[in-house]
Design a protein around this motif. Structure first.
Motif, PDB file in Angstrom:
ATOM      1  N   LEU A   1       0.835  -1.210   0.000  1.00 26.21           N
ATOM      2  CA  LEU A   1       0.000   0.000   0.000  1.00 26.21           C
ATOM      3  C   LEU A   1       0.870   1.260   0.000  1.00 26.21           C
ATOM      4  O   LEU A   1       0.622   2.207  -0.746  1.00 26.21           O
ATOM      5  CB  LEU A   1      -0.952  -0.003   1.202  1.00 26.21           C
ATOM      6  CG  LEU A   1      -1.865   1.215   1.341  1.00 26.21           C
ATOM      7  CD1 LEU A   1      -2.756   1.375   0.101  1.00 26.21           C
ATOM      8  CD2 LEU A   1      -2.731   1.114   2.596  1.00 26.21           C
TER       9      LEU A   1
ATOM     10  N   SER B   1       0.067   7.709   4.596  1.00 26.04           N
ATOM     11  CA  SER B   1      -1.376   7.763   4.853  1.00 26.04           C
ATOM     12  C   SER B   1      -1.543   8.785   5.963  1.00 26.04           C
ATOM     13  O   SER B   1      -0.982   8.628   7.051  1.00 26.04           O
ATOM     14  CB  SER B   1      -1.888   6.411   5.358  1.00 26.04           C
ATOM     15  OG  SER B   1      -1.783   5.434   4.358  1.00 26.04           O
TER      16      SER B   1
ATOM     17  N   LYS C   1      -3.733   9.376   8.051  1.00 33.47           N
ATOM     18  CA  LYS C   1      -4.273   8.925   9.341  1.00 33.47           C
ATOM     19  C   LYS C   1      -3.188   8.344  10.241  1.00 33.47           C
ATOM     20  O   LYS C   1      -3.383   8.237  11.438  1.00 33.47           O
ATOM     21  CB  LYS C   1      -5.422   7.935   9.147  1.00 33.47           C
ATOM     22  CG  LYS C   1      -5.035   6.534   8.786  1.00 33.47           C
ATOM     23  CD  LYS C   1      -6.253   5.628   8.939  1.00 33.47           C
ATOM     24  CE  LYS C   1      -5.894   4.219   8.552  1.00 33.47           C
ATOM     25  NZ  LYS C   1      -7.015   3.295   8.699  1.00 33.47           N
ATOM     26  N   ASP C   2      -2.047   7.955   9.680  1.00 35.23           N
ATOM     27  CA  ASP C   2      -0.932   7.440  10.482  1.00 35.23           C
ATOM     28  C   ASP C   2       0.026   8.542  10.929  1.00 35.23           C
ATOM     29  O   ASP C   2       1.034   8.262  11.590  1.00 35.23           O
ATOM     30  CB  ASP C   2      -0.140   6.393   9.674  1.00 35.23           C
ATOM     31  CG  ASP C   2      -0.997   5.180   9.301  1.00 35.23           C
ATOM     32  OD1 ASP C   2      -1.917   4.851  10.073  1.00 35.23           O
ATOM     33  OD2 ASP C   2      -0.741   4.576   8.246  1.00 35.23           O
TER      34      ASP C   2
ATOM     35  N   ARG D   1     -12.132   0.931  15.756  1.00 38.19           N
ATOM     36  CA  ARG D   1     -13.022  -0.049  15.126  1.00 38.19           C
ATOM     37  C   ARG D   1     -13.603  -0.979  16.186  1.00 38.19           C
ATOM     38  O   ARG D   1     -14.790  -1.324  16.138  1.00 38.19           O
ATOM     39  CB  ARG D   1     -12.262  -0.831  14.049  1.00 38.19           C
ATOM     40  CG  ARG D   1     -11.963   0.023  12.813  1.00 38.19           C
ATOM     41  CD  ARG D   1     -11.012  -0.633  11.833  1.00 38.19           C
ATOM     42  NE  ARG D   1     -10.793   0.224  10.658  1.00 38.19           N
ATOM     43  CZ  ARG D   1      -9.699   0.173   9.891  1.00 38.19           C
ATOM     44  NH1 ARG D   1      -8.735  -0.676  10.158  1.00 38.19           N
ATOM     45  NH2 ARG D   1      -9.582   0.986   8.853  1.00 38.19           N
TER      46      ARG D   1
ATOM     47  N   VAL E   1      -2.161  -4.946   4.559  1.00 38.27           N
ATOM     48  CA  VAL E   1      -3.496  -5.316   4.090  1.00 38.27           C
ATOM     49  C   VAL E   1      -3.517  -6.763   3.589  1.00 38.27           C
ATOM     50  O   VAL E   1      -4.425  -7.541   3.919  1.00 38.27           O
ATOM     51  CB  VAL E   1      -3.962  -4.334   2.986  1.00 38.27           C
ATOM     52  CG1 VAL E   1      -5.269  -4.811   2.350  1.00 38.27           C
ATOM     53  CG2 VAL E   1      -4.133  -2.933   3.565  1.00 38.27           C
TER      54      VAL E   1
ATOM     55  N   ARG F   1      -3.416  -9.290   6.410  1.00 39.40           N
ATOM     56  CA  ARG F   1      -4.690  -9.382   7.126  1.00 39.40           C
ATOM     57  C   ARG F   1      -5.706 -10.185   6.323  1.00 39.40           C
ATOM     58  O   ARG F   1      -6.441 -11.013   6.871  1.00 39.40           O
ATOM     59  CB  ARG F   1      -5.236  -7.972   7.399  1.00 39.40           C
ATOM     60  CG  ARG F   1      -4.346  -7.190   8.351  1.00 39.40           C
ATOM     61  CD  ARG F   1      -5.008  -5.922   8.789  1.00 39.40           C
ATOM     62  NE  ARG F   1      -4.049  -4.817   8.888  1.00 39.40           N
ATOM     63  CZ  ARG F   1      -4.342  -3.608   9.329  1.00 39.40           C
ATOM     64  NH1 ARG F   1      -5.567  -3.324   9.700  1.00 39.40           N
ATOM     65  NH2 ARG F   1      -3.414  -2.675   9.385  1.00 39.40           N
TER      66      ARG F   1
ATOM     67  N   LEU G   1     -11.282  -3.224   7.391  1.00 45.43           N
ATOM     68  CA  LEU G   1     -10.138  -2.529   6.792  1.00 45.43           C
ATOM     69  C   LEU G   1     -10.635  -1.202   6.229  1.00 45.43           C
ATOM     70  O   LEU G   1     -11.840  -0.967   6.166  1.00 45.43           O
ATOM     71  CB  LEU G   1      -9.545  -3.360   5.646  1.00 45.43           C
ATOM     72  CG  LEU G   1      -8.864  -4.672   6.000  1.00 45.43           C
ATOM     73  CD1 LEU G   1      -8.590  -5.486   4.742  1.00 45.43           C
ATOM     74  CD2 LEU G   1      -7.561  -4.400   6.726  1.00 45.43           C
ATOM     75  N   ALA G   2      -9.703  -0.356   5.789  1.00 46.50           N
ATOM     76  CA  ALA G   2     -10.102   0.877   5.107  1.00 46.50           C
ATOM     77  C   ALA G   2     -10.434   0.562   3.647  1.00 46.50           C
ATOM     78  O   ALA G   2      -9.688  -0.153   2.977  1.00 46.50           O
ATOM     79  CB  ALA G   2      -8.967   1.890   5.166  1.00 46.50           C
TER      80      ALA G   2
ATOM     81  N   ALA H   1     -10.168   2.587   1.213  1.00 41.09           N
ATOM     82  CA  ALA H   1      -9.177   3.220   0.331  1.00 41.09           C
ATOM     83  C   ALA H   1      -7.999   2.291   0.058  1.00 41.09           C
ATOM     84  O   ALA H   1      -7.530   2.180  -1.075  1.00 41.09           O
ATOM     85  CB  ALA H   1      -8.687   4.535   0.944  1.00 41.09           C
ATOM     86  N   GLY H   2      -7.521   1.622   1.104  1.00 42.25           N
ATOM     87  CA  GLY H   2      -6.386   0.726   0.926  1.00 42.25           C
ATOM     88  C   GLY H   2      -6.720  -0.427  -0.014  1.00 42.25           C
ATOM     89  O   GLY H   2      -5.932  -0.797  -0.875  1.00 42.25           O
TER      90      GLY H   2
ATOM     91  N   ARG I   1      -6.975   0.865  -3.609  1.00 38.09           N
ATOM     92  CA  ARG I   1      -5.665   1.172  -4.204  1.00 38.09           C
ATOM     93  C   ARG I   1      -4.931  -0.100  -4.619  1.00 38.09           C
ATOM     94  O   ARG I   1      -4.185  -0.095  -5.599  1.00 38.09           O
ATOM     95  CB  ARG I   1      -4.816   1.970  -3.202  1.00 38.09           C
ATOM     96  CG  ARG I   1      -5.307   3.394  -3.034  1.00 38.09           C
ATOM     97  CD  ARG I   1      -4.602   4.140  -1.916  1.00 38.09           C
ATOM     98  NE  ARG I   1      -5.228   5.439  -1.739  1.00 38.09           N
ATOM     99  CZ  ARG I   1      -5.346   6.084  -0.577  1.00 38.09           C
ATOM    100  NH1 ARG I   1      -4.863   5.543   0.525  1.00 38.09           N
ATOM    101  NH2 ARG I   1      -5.935   7.247  -0.528  1.00 38.09           N
TER     102      ARG I   1
ATOM    103  N   GLN J   1      -8.688   9.429   7.359  1.00 38.16           N
ATOM    104  CA  GLN J   1      -8.649   8.184   6.585  1.00 38.16           C
ATOM    105  C   GLN J   1      -8.913   8.469   5.108  1.00 38.16           C
ATOM    106  O   GLN J   1      -9.771   9.279   4.765  1.00 38.16           O
ATOM    107  CB  GLN J   1      -9.681   7.192   7.130  1.00 38.16           C
ATOM    108  CG  GLN J   1      -9.615   5.832   6.459  1.00 38.16           C
ATOM    109  CD  GLN J   1     -10.264   4.754   7.303  1.00 38.16           C
ATOM    110  OE1 GLN J   1      -9.842   4.524   8.437  1.00 38.16           O
ATOM    111  NE2 GLN J   1     -11.285   4.105   6.802  1.00 38.16           N
ATOM    112  N   GLY J   2      -8.175   7.808   4.244  1.00 42.93           N
ATOM    113  CA  GLY J   2      -8.356   7.976   2.803  1.00 42.93           C
ATOM    114  C   GLY J   2      -7.550   9.112   2.194  1.00 42.93           C
ATOM    115  O   GLY J   2      -7.528   9.261   0.974  1.00 42.93           O
ATOM    116  N   ALA J   3      -6.877   9.897   3.032  1.00 37.64           N
ATOM    117  CA  ALA J   3      -6.081  11.023   2.506  1.00 37.64           C
ATOM    118  C   ALA J   3      -4.587  10.684   2.550  1.00 37.64           C
ATOM    119  O   ALA J   3      -4.096  10.127   3.528  1.00 37.64           O
ATOM    120  CB  ALA J   3      -6.344  12.295   3.304  1.00 37.64           C
TER     121      ALA J   3
END
Ligand code: PBG
Length: 306
Positions: free
Chosen positions: A14, A80, A82-83, A131, A151, A154, A168-169, A171-172, A175, A197-199
């Protein structure tokens, strides 16, 4: 000096996709600029047997990439958003946030279509406290088990039968060309994603004018407004991966609406709040939602807010 831009990136599929995407955008924007990736391993990628919170979550995926920039081995890093911690290390900046992809979470299962279809006591895999808190609130009967790794790892553990479903997200998955794995989208207002998330964001040395000028046109102004609101809320709540904080801002003309949630991963109790304000001052909206959450009792679920 040769006209080159070096992107430090993690090595997960990712992260590599996201960095390649930024590289392709930069090549299109700046013909003649040579853009190369500098893949590196981070502690967040290497330590998989303990939760992120246990190994000191904050900035775990960034540190090695920042050191590479400071050494002069790379010019920027792709993350990402969000991280990315709410407070950057001194000397670093986020000169560009790209247009957000799908912000939602994904319910992924080989047998069930959504949370409501899971049988009593079904096992769901996620290490995200955010979550877990939302799953607990909806379905106190579920067994929640940790699930870390990239990803593909998992998904492999889901397919091996270790879990009835995982979250999971979107977006990941999109992609990585794995959109067909999404059985249903978990979305607002019932379910909130991680702030940002997603940005995708690009980090650089704040003082590197040449690089920051090259990166500036990657910026998406509407996305910046939304993530400023979400990150201001998260910052005011001292949010991190230790804390189950969720939030999503949406733009409507010159207004921004932010929904936020703080919960308890062990018992599913949660507090929700929302506020709307001028898109020219998104951080004020974030602070207002954080205040409303704290007024609603969110402090009980937060370790360090004073
Ligand atoms: N925590 C890891 C992580 N960081 C960003 C994404 C997805 C991509 C994004 O949100 O932009 C993921 C995977 C996931 O949560 O499923």
């Amino acid at each position: 000096m040769k006209n080159t831009l070096r992107i430090a990136t993690r090595k997960s599929p990712l992260a590599l996709w996201q960095s390649e995407h930024v590289a392709a955008c930069l090549r299109a924007l700046h013909p003649g600029l040579e853009v190369v990736l500098v893949p590196m391993s981070t502690r967040g990628d290497e330590v998989l047997d303990r939760s992120l919170a246990a190994i000191g979550g904050k900035g775990l995926f960034l540190k090695e990439l920042e050191l590479a920039m400071q050494r002069g081995d790379a010019d920027c890093a792709v993350h990402s958003l969000k991280d990315v911690p709410m407070e950057l290390e001194p000397g670093f900046a986020l000169p560009a946030v790209l247009a957000r992809a799908d912000h939602a979470d994904a319910f992924v299962s080989n047998r069930f279509d959504g949370i409501a279809d899971l049988p009593r006591g079904a096992c769901v895999g996620t290490s995200s406290l955010r979550r877990q808190a939302q799953l607990r609130a909806l379905r106190p009967d579920l067994v929640l088990r940790d699930l870390r790794g990239n990803v593909n790892t998992r998904l492999g553990r889901l397919d091996a039968g270790e879990y009835d479903a995982i979250v999971l997200a979107c977006a990941g998955l999109q992609r990585l060309g794995l959109e067909s794995r999404i059985r249903s989208r978990l979305d607002a207002p019932d379910w909130l994603p991680a702030p940002s998330q997603g940005a995708i964001a690009v980090e650089s040395l704040a003082g590197d004018a040449r690089i920051n000028a090259l990166l500036a046109p990657l910026e998406d102004a509407p996305t910046r407004i939304c993530i400023e609101a979400e990150r201001a809320m998260n910052r005011a709540l001292h949010g991190s991966c230790h804390v189950p904080v969720a939030g999503l801002a949406v733009l409507a003309g010159d207004r921004v609406l932010l929904r936020g949630m703080v919960g308890d991963a062990s018992d599913g109790r949660s507090v929700r709040a929302e506020a709307e304000g001028d898109a020219a001052a998104p951080q004020a909206v974030g602070v207002a939602v954080a205040r409303a959450l704290l007024d609603g009792g969110a402090g009980e679920f937060l370790p360090a807010v004073t």
